[in-house]
Design a protein around this motif. Structure first.
Motif, mmCIF file in Angstrom:
data_model
loop_
_atom_site.group_PDB
_atom_site.id
_atom_site.type_symbol
_atom_site.label_atom_id
_atom_site.label_comp_id
_atom_site.label_asym_id
_atom_site.label_seq_id
_atom_site.Cartn_x
_atom_site.Cartn_y
_atom_site.Cartn_z
ATOM 1 N N ASN A 1 -17.009 -21.417 -28.883
ATOM 2 C CA ASN A 1 -15.849 -22.155 -28.408
ATOM 3 C C ASN A 1 -16.388 -23.388 -27.697
ATOM 4 N N GLU B 1 -20.058 -11.694 -21.833
ATOM 5 C CA GLU B 1 -18.841 -10.874 -21.806
ATOM 6 C C GLU B 1 -18.756 -9.988 -23.049
ATOM 7 N N GLY B 2 -19.132 -10.545 -24.195
ATOM 8 C CA GLY B 2 -19.152 -9.755 -25.428
ATOM 9 C C GLY B 2 -20.146 -8.614 -25.346
ATOM 10 N N ILE C 1 -20.017 -13.569 -29.090
ATOM 11 C CA ILE C 1 -18.823 -14.383 -28.826
ATOM 12 C C ILE C 1 -17.696 -13.949 -29.770
ATOM 13 N N VAL C 2 -18.049 -13.649 -31.013
ATOM 14 C CA VAL C 2 -17.075 -13.147 -31.987
ATOM 15 C C VAL C 2 -16.564 -11.764 -31.557
ATOM 16 N N PHE C 3 -17.494 -10.893 -31.134
ATOM 17 C CA PHE C 3 -17.102 -9.550 -30.703
ATOM 18 C C PHE C 3 -16.116 -9.629 -29.542
ATOM 19 N N ARG C 4 -16.409 -10.513 -28.593
ATOM 20 C CA ARG C 4 -15.562 -10.666 -27.399
ATOM 21 C C ARG C 4 -14.127 -10.969 -27.794
ATOM 22 N N GLU D 1 -19.501 -16.384 -22.435
ATOM 23 C CA GLU D 1 -18.724 -15.589 -23.383
ATOM 24 C C GLU D 1 -19.594 -14.583 -24.133
ATOM 25 N N ALA D 2 -20.831 -14.963 -24.434
ATOM 26 C CA ALA D 2 -21.728 -14.004 -25.093
ATOM 27 C C ALA D 2 -22.028 -12.828 -24.159
ATOM 28 N N LEU E 1 -18.735 -5.911 -23.119
ATOM 29 C CA LEU E 1 -17.664 -5.170 -23.798
ATOM 30 C C LEU E 1 -18.245 -4.193 -24.818
ATOM 31 N N ALA F 1 -12.441 -8.023 -29.768
ATOM 32 C CA ALA F 1 -12.066 -6.921 -28.868
ATOM 33 C C ALA F 1 -10.804 -7.280 -28.079
ATOM 34 N N LEU G 1 -20.574 -20.546 -34.379
ATOM 35 C CA LEU G 1 -19.460 -19.664 -34.015
ATOM 36 C C LEU G 1 -19.343 -19.630 -32.492
#
Lengths: 333, 333
Positions: free
Chosen positions: A6, A17-18, B272-275, A14-15, A21, B278, A4
């Protein structure tokens, strides 16, 4: 490779950033160079604690940033040490004038880069102490390590040093407690499957259909023996025997028993491992007074687990019980 | 099949014993018929809450037993409903005279067996209310289900109903809040790999090397579509669109965003999915005011995740924030 993700080169960014958040109440992401830092850093009057290392071991270390544990976590690329620059910036960001402890797993790249960062911090008049964690009894010298590797025991070092810093101890005391945990903790792991580093796209090693690797490193480094799969109880016995002999642990000891998932193992299996490990310790007259079960020091989606045993005294027990509030570990607050 | 187990027929029993050994401060194991129950049950003056279902979804439900959540969890064999007998015994064990709520995922076997247990409890003059959870928007009617399946939204139902019971609400109020959570929660999942039930020894379904199953059920039941693997952001968009359209969620809503790991997916991927999730919600004017990220409703070692969105109001938010102390979820106490 099915993941999962990109673009593989954006996985860590990106992780992070997640994480930022999801856990804005606990931490924030310093963007360039990237590291995760407590939302309220620097905490006035408190020794700062920085850890870090290659990514892919989550929740260690980013999920352990917060009240009562780490002030900052510096992520490298997957299974690759961060460079000195973000370590230095994290050190500066958490220093409130009482100095900063670096908690470093014993891998050559990590040790070197944290050392360089520490020298650079000193040049900016920040006092830094480093504690090297090397709890893995499986092998002496390994693919990326001189001496023993640092593995899941790191989580226990970070919890107890974090509690020490949170109650206001000075840098020498916090560092001394981190060293005390490392001196009293022993670990060993087993892999049932390999894992795939996103930018590599292929499993990091091959295991036969019925093979397991006893003494695996958290980057898939070779362990002590590659054997045919056995019942869980027999595997636990193989992991525990060298752990208990090494310190050595003795009848009458109180211990924390930590069963750590490598990322791809169902929780139901971790509790089967815990059951047998607790049984063996009881038979040896060792009392499990504290425990931890779950995925804390992972190797991406690797299937397997590690066992860590930490000898406790009243001081370590009190610091273990102290309140903590991070993404991965929270109680008492 | 490589697993950290002993005899496949002992998997559930031994895992329960491990849970009880590790978390003796929170729960105990009633041995025959087996279920996990709060150490202090029955809690005087409190509505009891019982959930359960097939094993293999841990930490749901045993890891959710404790202060502010479940009073008992009744485990069946892996992916198989428990029989009425342990459900009845658990119901009796947690009843303090104010009645008992059954939280049941919408699978034919679970619904039938909880219903029978409820009738038997009534014959013993215990008042029982049942709430059926059916949050999965993927398919209507499925392999083991009439109507929608109950999946990860169950965790949110159990948290909020648990908080309601803990503050002393009566059975109607607790059941009403459980129904309200179910009415405002929508979920959908994706599998990147199958899982292997221990006593079967073979993966429960086949997925091609580059295939994923959109809308997977938590026992590997077929979903909406089998497609080639895509970037994580595109997969998230495929899961979120039907979730948001279904309720429907609207601009101005406050929501809890729950990214649930299926068991074998690294945490780095869940963030990454959460990012992305959101980001999509923000673009639609929906505010993520609460969150949950991690392995809560798993399918053994399956790789994949599910997304649950729960529309919040002040009442649900307050109950979500209320203290909880279980093996898997704890804060505020």
């Amino acid at each position: 490779m099915k993941k999962l993700i990109n673009d593989p080169k954006d996985v860590v960014k990106e992780a992070l950033e997640g994480m930022a958040l999801a856990h804005a109440d606990i931490l924030r992401l310093a963007p360039e160079p990237a590291f995760l830092v407590r939302a309220d850093a620097p905490v006035e009057g408190k020794v700062g604690i920085v850890s870090g290392g290659g990514s892919g071991h989550e929740p260690m270390h980013g999920g352990l940033v917060g009240f009562g544990m780490l002030d900052a976590a510096v992520p490298g690329p997957v299974f690759t040490s961060p460079t000195p620059d973000p370590i230095l910036e994290a050190t500066k960001a958490v220093d409130s004038g009482r100095g900063v402890l670096h908690i470093v797993k014993n891998y050559t790249g990590d040790v070197l880069n944290f050392e360089t960062a520490s020298d650079l911090a000193l040049a900016e008049e920040i006092e830094v102490r480093s504690v090297i964690v090397d709890d893995d009894v499986a092998v002496k010298d390994s693919l990326y390590t001189a001496g023993r590797r640092g593995v899941a025991g790191t989580v226990l070092v970070e919890k107890i040093a974090g509690a020490s810093a949170e109650r206001g101890d000075d840098l020498d005391t916090v560092a001394g407690l981190a060293e005390k945990v490392n001196a009293n903790a022993r670990s060993m792991g087993v892999a049932l499957s390999a894992c795939t580093v996103p930018h590599a796209g292929e499993p990091s090693f091959d295991l036969g259909e019925d093979e397991i690797e006893i003494g695996i490193g958290i980057h898939g480094e070779p362990g002590r023996a590659r054997i045919a799969i056995e019942p869980a109880d027999a595997i636990v016995d193989r992991l525990l025997a060298p752990i208990l002999e090494d310190l050595p642990f003795a009848s009458g000891d109180d211990v924390l028993l930590f069963v750590n998932g490598m990322g791809g193992t169902p929780e139901i299996e971790l509790y089967i491992v815990f059951r047998r490990a607790a049984e063996v310790l009881r038979e040896r007259g060792i009392t499990v007074t504290r425990h931890l079960v779950g995925n804390f020091t992972t190797s991406l989606e690797m299937q397997g687990c590690s066992i860590t045993v930490l000898r406790l005294d009243d001081e370590l027990t009190e610091l273990w019980d102290a309140p903590v509030h991070t993404a991965a570990l929270r109680w008492g607050r």
